[in-house]
Enzyme design. Structure first.
Site, PDB file in Angstrom:
ATOM      1  N   GLU A 140       9.387   9.048  -3.093  1.00  0.00           N
ATOM      2  CA  GLU A 140       8.101   9.332  -2.437  1.00  0.00           C
ATOM      3  C   GLU A 140       8.293  10.233  -1.225  1.00  0.00           C
ATOM      4  OE1 GLU A 140       5.485   5.504  -3.798  1.00  0.00           O
ATOM      5  OE2 GLU A 140       6.139   5.539  -1.735  1.00  0.00           O
ATOM      6  N   GLU A 147       6.829   4.289 -11.029  1.00  0.00           N
ATOM      7  CA  GLU A 147       6.344   3.091 -10.335  1.00  0.00           C
ATOM      8  C   GLU A 147       4.882   2.899 -10.682  1.00  0.00           C
ATOM      9  OE1 GLU A 147       6.786   2.532  -6.093  1.00  0.00           O
ATOM     10  OE2 GLU A 147       8.740   3.518  -6.120  1.00  0.00           O
TER      11      GLU A 147
HETATM   12  C1  BG6 Z   1       6.094   2.481  -3.151  1.00  0.00           C
HETATM   13  C2  BG6 Z   1       7.543   2.368  -2.797  1.00  0.00           C
HETATM   14  O1  BG6 Z   1       5.474   3.086  -2.080  1.00  0.00           O
HETATM   15  O2  BG6 Z   1       5.339   1.341  -3.348  1.00  0.00           O
HETATM   16  C3  BG6 Z   1       8.145   0.996  -3.016  1.00  0.00           C
HETATM   17  O3  BG6 Z   1       8.329   3.356  -3.409  1.00  0.00           O
HETATM   18  C4  BG6 Z   1       7.129  -0.066  -2.667  1.00  0.00           C
HETATM   19  O4  BG6 Z   1       9.319   0.916  -2.259  1.00  0.00           O
HETATM   20  C5  BG6 Z   1       5.939   0.092  -3.595  1.00  0.00           C
HETATM   21  O5  BG6 Z   1       7.630  -1.357  -2.681  1.00  0.00           O
HETATM   22  C6  BG6 Z   1       4.861  -0.974  -3.450  1.00  0.00           C
HETATM   23  O6  BG6 Z   1       4.457  -1.060  -2.134  1.00  0.00           O
HETATM   24  P1  BG6 Z   1       4.477  -2.441  -1.336  1.00  0.00           P
HETATM   25  O7  BG6 Z   1       4.108  -2.094   0.057  1.00  0.00           O
HETATM   26  O8  BG6 Z   1       3.482  -3.302  -2.017  1.00  0.00           O
HETATM   27  O9  BG6 Z   1       5.867  -2.960  -1.469  1.00  0.00           O
END
Ligand code: BG6
Length: 479
Positions: free
Chosen positions: A179, A372
């Site tokens: 990201e 993701e």
């Molecule tokens: C993304 C990241 O922004 O979202 C992860 O690459 C992160 O590291 C994921 O865990 C989910 O966000 P959060 O804040 O719910 O953990």
């Protein structure tokens, strides 16, 4: 037309959110270790509050995390049981170079990842490696000021050469920075930057951005030199901006927010700075700290594919004053009244995934990779009737099913090229945003709470069996 047979299904983690064992195996301290749980977290993450050591007043969830450092064999076996074809994980930079500026790497750290990759291959799982997932050695922050210093390009270059040479034949998919656009929103997490009082935020962040972009191109170059089989991707925190209304001013606002977002990927994928960015630099009186050779390096070493995270679409308005603001993955904006929200207030928009994929594919015409996606939710552990425990997470299944349908339509009906689908946090892990354990994404439940208490035992949730079926049927059976 069904998804291709070699479609890569899997899950993603980040070293600091799952490994723990922060001081074992010769590992050095990193920015991610010192980001505390609780009220100071946001200020530290965003570089507004300086915290470069661990103290006794705070709890630091990354230090122990879910102890995957010691339990990776059990965890990868469970991924294998679900039929994963790919596992995305990140390297802890300070396991390889504890301070970041050493000449020689730490053999114990290198061996740890080598063993882990071999374990993946035992189950036919292809590792996909994020070289840095929000992590930067503390020593590089203290001595050089993080990515605002050009020297980090050299240290990163040293790191990637070691990785590509050592893991040749074991790893072929690489992402340079997780990201990368998060740097503008969470500078300490994204680039090891603590903003000094009176510092020109814009100049510092775009200087760091240039350094990361050059480092990314350098990594791409070295990766291809060391092994022409290597495939290197950029990684974007994605989510299309919708204008709040069809007023031309709102459409323009959405377009500008989109450009801010795509800025990094424009450079990584096209190989040069876009004109809108050059004009923005001119207006701000900012001169890009380019060295001779940078432009050619960027031009000649563009990425092979575009990977991205997708949790939600976003909104933009020319005048947001007085509007209700919503939460999101680092990118809050006016609330979208047409969308439901997760327990953490993140909008849920499966069609937005298809919209976003079309937008990215139109822009770059390179294969995409969803690396993701997922729902952070509270889970209740209940007896499974067979002497163990489980979670009835139908809400998670519903979220994932809707998103899988959306990307399948995008592939099948819009013709977008997609290499694979990787969910976030296939095993519960520490939340990057809040530091909580109770914000769970996994197919596998981990017994640990927000303050680090629990047995760390792993339990299969209902979604575990569901995802296994999805993979087995290559996305045909989503029931
Ligand atoms: C993304 C990241 O922004 O979202 C992860 O690459 C992160 O590291 C994921 O865990 C989910 O966000 P959060 O804040 O719910 O953990």
């Amino acid at each position: 037309m069904p998804l291709p047979k070699n479609f890569l299904w899997g899950g993603a983690t980040a070293a600091n959110q799952c490994e723990g064992a922060y001081a074992e195996g010769g590992r050095g301290l990193a920015n991610v270790d010192v980001i505390p749980y609780g009220k100071d977290r946001f200020a530290v993450e965003s570089g507004m509050q300086k915290m470069l050591e661990l103290d006794d007043e705070h709890f630091y969830p990354a230090c122990g995390a879910i102890d995957m450092y010691h339990r990776y064999k059990e965890d990868i076996r469970l991924f294998g049981e679900m039929g994963f074809r790919v596992y995305r994980l990140s390297i802890g930079w300070t396991r390889i170079f504890p301070n970041g500026d050493e000449e020689e790497p730490n053999e114990e750290g290198l061996r740890f990842y080598e063993d882990l990759f071999r374990e993946c291959h035992k189950y036919g799982i292809e590792p996909l490696v994020t070289i840095t997932h929000f992590d930067c050695p503390i020593h590089l922050i203290k001595k050089y000021g993080g990515w605002r210093n050009r020297k980090l390009v050299d240290f990163y270059g040293r790191l990637v050469r070691v990785l590509f040479e050592r893991y040749k034949g074991l790893v072929k998919y690489w992402l340079t920075f997780n990201e990368i656009n998060m740097l503008l929103h969470a500078p300490f997490m994204g680039a090891g930057i603590v903003l000094e009082e009176g510092e020109d935020r814009f100049a510092t962040l775009y200087t760091a951005a240039h350094h990361e972009l050059v480092a990314s191109a350098l990594a791409t170059k070295i990766a291809h030199e060391v092994d022409p089989e290597n495939k290197v991707g950029c990684m974007l925190a994605a989510g299309m901006y919708y204008p709040c209304t069809c007023r031309p001013e709102d459409v323009r606002a959405a377009q500008m927010r989109g450009q801010e977002n795509y800025f990094f990927i424009d450079v990584q994928s096209r190989g040069y700075y876009p004109n809108y960015a050059k004009k923005m630099f001119e207006r701000r009186g900012f001169t890009l700290p380019e060295l001779p050779g940078d432009a050619a390096l960027l031009r000649e070493n563009t990425v092979d594919f575009i990977s991205f995270s997708y949790y939600q679409s976003r909104t933009a308005a020319a005048q947001a004053e007085g509007m209700k603001m919503g939460e999101g993955n680092g990118f809050g904006g006016p609330k979208n009244p047409y969308l439901k929200e997760s327990e953490w207030g993140w909008p849920v928009d499966p069609l937005g995934l298809r919209n976003t994929m079309n937008e990215i594919y139109d822009r770059y015409q390179k294969p995409l990779f969803i690396v993701e996606n997922g729902l952070g939710a509270k889970d209740e552990l209940i007896p499974d009737g067979k002497g163990s425990y489980t979670v009835e997470d139908d809400y998670r299944i519903a979220y994932l099913r809707d998103h899988i349908r959306a990307f399948k339509e995008c592939v099948e009906e819009d013709g977008v090229e997609l290499l694979g689908y990787i969910t976030w946090g296939p095993i519960d892990l520490v939340s990057a945003g809040t530091g909580e354990m109770s914000k769970r994404y996994g197919f596998i439940y981990v017994d640990r709470d927000d303050l680090g208490r629990g047995t760390l035992n792993r339990y299969r949730k209902k979604s575990f069996y569901w995802y296994k079926k999805v993979i087995e049927s290559n996305g045909e059976d989503l029931d």
